[in-house]
Design an enzyme around this catalytic site. Sequence first.
Site, PDB file in Angstrom:
ATOM      1  N   ASP A   1     -23.203  53.689 -43.382  1.00 22.03           N
ATOM      2  CA  ASP A   1     -23.508  52.915 -42.180  1.00 22.03           C
ATOM      3  C   ASP A   1     -24.063  53.822 -41.081  1.00 22.03           C
ATOM      4  OD1 ASP A   1     -23.449  50.973 -40.126  1.00 22.03           O
ATOM      5  OD2 ASP A   1     -21.679  50.030 -41.003  1.00 22.03           O
TER       6      ASP A   1
ATOM      7  N   THR B   1     -25.983  45.931 -39.302  1.00 21.11           N
ATOM      8  CA  THR B   1     -25.156  46.088 -40.507  1.00 21.11           C
ATOM      9  C   THR B   1     -25.234  44.902 -41.471  1.00 21.11           C
ATOM     10  OG1 THR B   1     -23.628  47.527 -39.339  1.00 21.11           O
ATOM     11  CG2 THR B   1     -22.801  46.468 -41.330  1.00 21.11           C
TER      12      THR B   1
ATOM     13  N   ASP C   1     -15.598  44.047 -43.031  1.00 19.54           N
ATOM     14  CA  ASP C   1     -15.636  42.909 -43.955  1.00 19.54           C
ATOM     15  C   ASP C   1     -17.053  42.638 -44.442  1.00 19.54           C
ATOM     16  OD1 ASP C   1     -16.781  41.377 -41.697  1.00 19.54           O
ATOM     17  OD2 ASP C   1     -14.721  41.170 -41.003  1.00 19.54           O
TER      18      ASP C   1
ATOM     19  N   ASP D   1     -27.641  51.207 -43.970  1.00 23.05           N
ATOM     20  CA  ASP D   1     -27.925  49.837 -43.528  1.00 23.05           C
ATOM     21  C   ASP D   1     -28.811  49.804 -42.292  1.00 23.05           C
ATOM     22  OD1 ASP D   1     -26.005  50.894 -41.882  1.00 23.05           O
ATOM     23  OD2 ASP D   1     -24.715  49.134 -41.874  1.00 23.05           O
TER      24      ASP D   1
END
Length: 556
Positions: free
Chosen positions: A49, A90, A173, A363
């Site tokens: 990320d 993201t 999540d 991402d």
Amino acid sequence: MSVTKPLTLVVFLCVFVVATAQRRNKNLPQVQPVEIAQSPKLVVGIVVDQMRYDYLTRFWNHYGDEGFKRMIRDGFNCKNHHFNYAPTSTGPGHASVYTGTTPATHGIIGNNWYDKYQDKEVYCASDDRLFSVGSTSDAGKMSPHRLLTTTITDQLRLHTQKRGKVIAVALKDRGAVLPGGHMANAAYWFEGGDTGKWISSSYYMTDLPQWVKDFNTSGKIQEYKKAWTTLKDIALYTESGTDNNAYEGLFEEETAPTFPHSTPNLLSKTKDFEIIKYTPYGNSLTLDFALEALEHESLGVDSITDFLAISFSSTDYVGHKFGVNSKEIQDTYLRLDLDLARLFNRLDEKVGAGNYTVFLTADHGAINVPAYLRDEQIPSNYLDMEALKSKFIEFQKYKFGTTDVVKNISNYQVFLDHKVIHNLDIDLNDAQEEIARELLGYEQVNQVYTATQMWQNDYTQGIPYILQNGYNQKRSGDVLLVPSPGYTAYHETGSTHGSPMIYDTHVPLLLFGKGVKQGSTVNRTEIPDIAPTMAALMGIAFPNGTTGRPLREVLE
């Protein structure tokens, strides 16, 4: 005449014919078995990320031989790899990596976005129809139901008649739900707060497996509530800015953003587990849990390909708090390099070197802290969205006699109320263009495009190409604005992302393992190319919304 002579002659002729045929067969080229696809026992997809490509080159001399360097030494490095859409955030990032397409097709147009049909903001993974598994909060009420297409993980499940397993793991999540796709066996994410445990959703299961419960109660999570010190002597971190500066955020109760970070909430073993995400220990915790999944879910143990999707999220939390030029971000990547080496060593032991395939990408990228760039005389600053909205309200009153023509402004998009515009007897295209011209006159707004332009044109390069790939006809707004290069809507400490600019689009793509060549390319490759490349390698159908292309230079 004797009967034996003709029989002898017949036998001789038969032996002669057989021997001749055998000699001829020896001279014929041997038919080699044809391999139509690679069949790795396990595919591991890694999304880091907020990883900019230059983190590879900037910290190169500090990396060990078995992490990033192993991937590049033994595999393939795409040096000019980009997101071909915006917004670069993201949710859309993970969706695009795994679907082989962009928000224009898969529909995940942001982490959150305004739903013009429900007239409310929605979250990319939320699903109120479900219940949390492993938690009493709503943190587990998640599913991929807003994702409109299949993923590479879905296609593997379909191809193998669900015999191939898919497990997805991330602190966030959305970093687990979207890569897992619609058919994952399980997706797990970390609930912080004062809970500190791995949870899931009733979309996948009704109860956590025993191995997850055991991990949550093992004390391993509490072990990461400790002081954050640098992996190496901080004096060696010459690739980053000063440790104490005005461009970094603070942990609670800190007076300076400096090492060591050892605040009471970081040291507490009983509360505030959210803080782990903001340290490199969050990545180590993610890997610990992923390795438990590898073991207890028996991934990669037979000839039917399994898939383990891992997203390392702490790099994003650290980047947002401290910025891309911080000692903290450098230390986080040096520690991630060790975690990657740990992962590859375990894969060698459990699955076998040469039996698995790995890809690693990001991402999105990130902008350097604009306040720092500004102080270094580089054109950079902050877009004050509240001031923009206030000025824009006055324009609406003057132009339309009401503020009801605009329903929402978010994600650098303006959503109009089509019913109000119709009732005012205003042409929608004219309204879009009037608003676009107004916004273009605002300081720090660099470009503006309308939905009509997105519909009517076929852009092939530049900013409009990137915007069009991120524009979903049913979900996106009526007017799209682009801040000037180096400008962003954020606070003055830490880095962020989301724009169509190259600092947000240029990310790594590394691949190695079964079916992957050794080499590199500086030709442009794009995020939607990853899924079809992996599908071609495995010999399975492409995700059903695929717009990317297989990277032929990568595959053996």
